[in-house]
Write a protein that holds these residues in place. Structure first.
Motif, mmCIF file in Angstrom:
data_model
loop_
_atom_site.group_PDB
_atom_site.id
_atom_site.type_symbol
_atom_site.label_atom_id
_atom_site.label_comp_id
_atom_site.label_asym_id
_atom_site.label_seq_id
_atom_site.Cartn_x
_atom_site.Cartn_y
_atom_site.Cartn_z
ATOM 1 N N GLU A 272 0.799 -1.226 0.000
ATOM 2 C CA GLU A 272 0.000 0.000 0.000
ATOM 3 C C GLU A 272 0.831 1.275 0.000
ATOM 4 N N THR A 273 2.081 1.183 0.425
ATOM 5 C CA THR A 273 2.907 2.393 0.517
ATOM 6 C C THR A 273 3.299 2.876 -0.871
ATOM 7 N N LYS A 274 3.022 4.153 -1.113
ATOM 8 C CA LYS A 274 3.409 4.741 -2.406
ATOM 9 C C LYS A 274 4.416 5.846 -2.165
ATOM 10 N N HIS A 275 5.187 6.085 -3.191
ATOM 11 C CA HIS A 275 6.193 7.153 -3.124
ATOM 12 C C HIS A 275 5.745 8.271 -4.068
ATOM 13 N N HIS A 276 5.529 9.463 -3.513
ATOM 14 C CA HIS A 276 5.074 10.610 -4.319
ATOM 15 C C HIS A 276 6.201 11.641 -4.406
ATOM 16 N N GLN A 277 6.167 12.430 -5.463
ATOM 17 C CA GLN A 277 7.189 13.466 -5.608
ATOM 18 C C GLN A 277 6.528 14.834 -5.815
ATOM 19 N N VAL A 278 7.051 15.830 -5.125
ATOM 20 C CA VAL A 278 6.627 17.220 -5.339
ATOM 21 C C VAL A 278 7.835 17.967 -5.915
ATOM 22 N N PRO B 12 2.820 19.058 -7.561
ATOM 23 C CA PRO B 12 1.525 19.736 -7.454
ATOM 24 C C PRO B 12 1.419 20.535 -6.159
ATOM 25 N N LYS B 13 0.581 21.545 -6.208
ATOM 26 C CA LYS B 13 0.381 22.410 -5.035
ATOM 27 C C LYS B 13 -0.361 21.646 -3.934
ATOM 28 N N VAL B 14 -1.349 20.830 -4.356
ATOM 29 C CA VAL B 14 -2.083 19.975 -3.407
ATOM 30 C C VAL B 14 -1.859 18.522 -3.826
ATOM 31 N N LEU B 15 -1.378 17.717 -2.878
ATOM 32 C CA LEU B 15 -1.080 16.305 -3.179
ATOM 33 C C LEU B 15 -1.945 15.412 -2.295
ATOM 34 N N MET B 16 -2.668 14.484 -2.931
ATOM 35 C CA MET B 16 -3.482 13.523 -2.187
ATOM 36 C C MET B 16 -2.668 12.245 -1.992
ATOM 37 N N VAL B 17 -2.554 11.808 -0.733
ATOM 38 C CA VAL B 17 -1.784 10.595 -0.438
ATOM 39 C C VAL B 17 -2.558 9.718 0.549
ATOM 40 N N ARG C 103 5.089 7.894 1.322
ATOM 41 C CA ARG C 103 6.272 8.760 1.446
ATOM 42 C C ARG C 103 6.209 9.854 0.386
ATOM 43 N N VAL C 104 6.524 11.079 0.802
ATOM 44 C CA VAL C 104 6.554 12.214 -0.135
ATOM 45 C C VAL C 104 7.972 12.776 -0.175
ATOM 46 N N THR C 105 8.456 13.026 -1.384
ATOM 47 C CA THR C 105 9.789 13.608 -1.569
ATOM 48 C C THR C 105 9.674 14.916 -2.348
ATOM 49 N N TRP C 106 10.249 15.964 -1.789
ATOM 50 C CA TRP C 106 10.322 17.255 -2.486
ATOM 51 C C TRP C 106 11.691 17.352 -3.153
ATOM 52 N N VAL C 107 11.703 17.763 -4.413
ATOM 53 C CA VAL C 107 12.961 17.913 -5.160
ATOM 54 C C VAL C 107 13.077 19.356 -5.654
ATOM 55 N N GLU D 212 18.833 19.032 -4.659
ATOM 56 C CA GLU D 212 18.697 18.341 -3.370
ATOM 57 C C GLU D 212 17.229 17.997 -3.103
ATOM 58 N N GLN D 213 17.023 16.986 -2.247
ATOM 59 C CA GLN D 213 15.652 16.553 -1.966
ATOM 60 C C GLN D 213 15.451 16.237 -0.489
ATOM 61 N N PHE D 214 14.172 16.188 -0.106
ATOM 62 C CA PHE D 214 13.799 15.918 1.286
ATOM 63 C C PHE D 214 12.581 15.002 1.283
ATOM 64 N N SER D 215 12.627 13.929 2.099
ATOM 65 C CA SER D 215 11.515 12.969 2.144
ATOM 66 C C SER D 215 10.924 12.879 3.536
ATOM 67 N N VAL D 216 9.646 12.579 3.584
ATOM 68 C CA VAL D 216 8.986 12.385 4.872
ATOM 69 C C VAL D 216 7.870 11.352 4.718
ATOM 70 N N LEU D 217 7.677 10.565 5.785
ATOM 71 C CA LEU D 217 6.581 9.599 5.816
ATOM 72 C C LEU D 217 5.334 10.328 6.300
ATOM 73 N N ILE D 218 4.249 10.194 5.586
ATOM 74 C CA ILE D 218 3.046 10.974 5.902
ATOM 75 C C ILE D 218 2.161 10.233 6.905
ATOM 76 N N THR D 219 1.863 10.908 8.017
ATOM 77 C CA THR D 219 0.963 10.331 9.016
ATOM 78 C C THR D 219 -0.314 11.153 9.163
ATOM 79 N N ASN D 220 -0.249 12.402 8.744
ATOM 80 C CA ASN D 220 -1.415 13.289 8.835
ATOM 81 C C ASN D 220 -1.387 14.305 7.705
ATOM 82 N N ARG D 221 -2.518 14.926 7.447
ATOM 83 C CA ARG D 221 -2.534 16.000 6.446
ATOM 84 C C ARG D 221 -1.863 17.240 7.041
#
Lengths: 171, 111
Positions: free
Chosen positions: B19-25, B34-39, B44-48, B74-83
Motif C-alpha cells: 500500500e505504501t506509495k512514493h510521491h514526488q513534489v 503539485p500544489k495539493v497532493l493527495m496521499v 512517502r513524499v519527496t520534495w525535489v 537536493e531533496q527531502f523525504s517524509v513519511l506521511i501520518t497526517n494531512r
C-alpha cells in the motif's frame, strides 16, 4: 522625489524612450541583469547591518542569497556566450537611483529604516518585473539569454509577494 | 505459536509494502508542483528542488523548517501520518498541502 516615484520614473523613462528600447543589445541586457541584482544585494547587506527586525533581516538574507544565485547564473551564461556587459541609460539611471536610496537607508534606524527598506523593495521588484517582461525578454536576441530571463522571473515575483507581506504587517 | 506469529508479521509487512506509495513534489519556478497532493497515510513524499535558489519545507513562516535549506538538485523525504499545509520558509508566498485520501483513511481506521 521619493524612492517609489523615482523608480517609477526610471521605468517611465525607459518605456517612453523608443530609441533605448530599440537599441537594447544582449550586452545591454546583461549589464541591466548584473546591475539590478547587485543593487538588491547591496541593499540587503545594509539591512543586515541596520535592522533588528527578524522578518526584515530574514528577507534581506534571502535577497542576498537569491540575487547572488541569479547573478552567478547570469554571469556564467554571458561568459560562456562571450557577451561583455555594456551599460546603457537604464543601467545608469538604476545605479544613480540606488546610490540615492542607499544614502537614505544609511541615515535611518529602527522602524523608520525597516519601512524605508521594505517600501523600496516593493517598488524595486515591481520595477524590475516590468522591465524584464516589457523590455528584456522581448529584446533578448540569444535564445539562452531569453530563456534565463524567463526562468528568473518567478524569483522576482516571489520576492515581491514576500516584501508585500512584510509591508502589510508593518502598517 | 511462534511460526504463526512470524507468518502474521510477514503478512502485515507485505500489506504495508503493497500500500505504501512514493510521491514526488517538484519545486520549480518558485512553486510546489503539485500544489495539493493527495496521499494515503504511510505514503512517502519527496520534495525535489529544481530552482537555482534554495528552498525549504516549513509548517509556518516562524517555525523551524522541517527540512534543511535545499539547494538545486537536493531533496527531502517524509513519511506521511497526517494531512498538513506547508510553505517555503524562505519564500512564504510558496505554499502547498498534503491531503489524506478520505476513503483510505476510513478503511484503515476500520481495521
Amino acid at each position: 522625489m521619493t524612492a517609489c516615484t523615482s523608480l517609477a520614473f526610471v521605468v517611465a523613462c525607459s518605456n517612453t524612450d523608443q530609441n533605448t528600447q530599440a537599441e537594447l543589445s544582449d550586452a545591454n541586457i546583461a549589464a541591466i541583469v548584473v546591475g539590478a541584482n547587485n543593487i538588491d544585494i547591496s541593499a540587503g547587506r545594509i539591512a543586515l547591518k541596520r535592522s533588528q527586525n527578524p522578518k526584515v533581516r530574514k528577507f534581506a538574507q534571502t535577497m542576498i542569497d537569491d540575487h547572488t544565485s541569479v547573478l552567478n547564473a547570469a554571469v556564467a551564461l554571458v561568459t560562456r556566450l562571450g557577451v561583455t556587459p555594456v551599460n546603457n541609460d537604464l543601467v545608469t539611471m538604476l545605479d544613480e537611483q540606488s546610490k540615492r536610496h542607499e544614502a537614505v537607508l544609511n541615515s535611518l534606524t529602527g522602524t523608520e529604516f525597516d519601512k524605508a527598506y521594505i517600501d523600496h523593495e516593493v517598488a524595486y521588484h515591481e520595477t524590475v518585473i516590468t522591465v524584464i517582461e516589457s523590455q528584456l525578454i522581448p529584446g533578448a536576441n540569444n535564445q539562452e539569454l531569453k530563456d534565463t530571463l524567463v526562468s528568473v522571473l518567478p524569483a522576482f515575483k516571489a520576492h515581491l509577494k514576500h516584501c508585500q507581506m512584510i509591508q502589510a504587517s508593518q502598517s | 505459536m511462534r511460526r504463526i506469529s512470524l507468518i502474521l508479521l510477514c503478512l502485515v509487512n507485505v500489506d504495508i509494502l503493497a500500500e505504501t506509495k512514493h510521491h514526488q513534489v517538484a519545486i520549480t519556478g518558485f512553486e510546489f508542483i503539485p500544489k495539493v497532493l493527495m496521499v494515503n497515510k504511510g505514503d512517502r513524499v519527496t520534495w525535489v528542488n529544481n530552482d537555482i535558489a534554495k528552498h525549504n519545507i516549513s509548517l509556518n513562516a516562524n517555525a523551524h523548517p522541517l527540512s534543511e535549506d535545499l539547494a538545486k538538485g537536493e531533496q527531502f523525504s517524509v513519511l506521511i501520518t497526517n494531512r498538513f499545509a506547508y510553505l517555503c520558509g524562505l519564500h512564504p508566498s510558496m505554499t502547498g498541502k498534503i491531503m489524506i485520501e478520505s476513503k483510505n483513511e476510513q478503511s484503515k481506521s476500520s481495521r
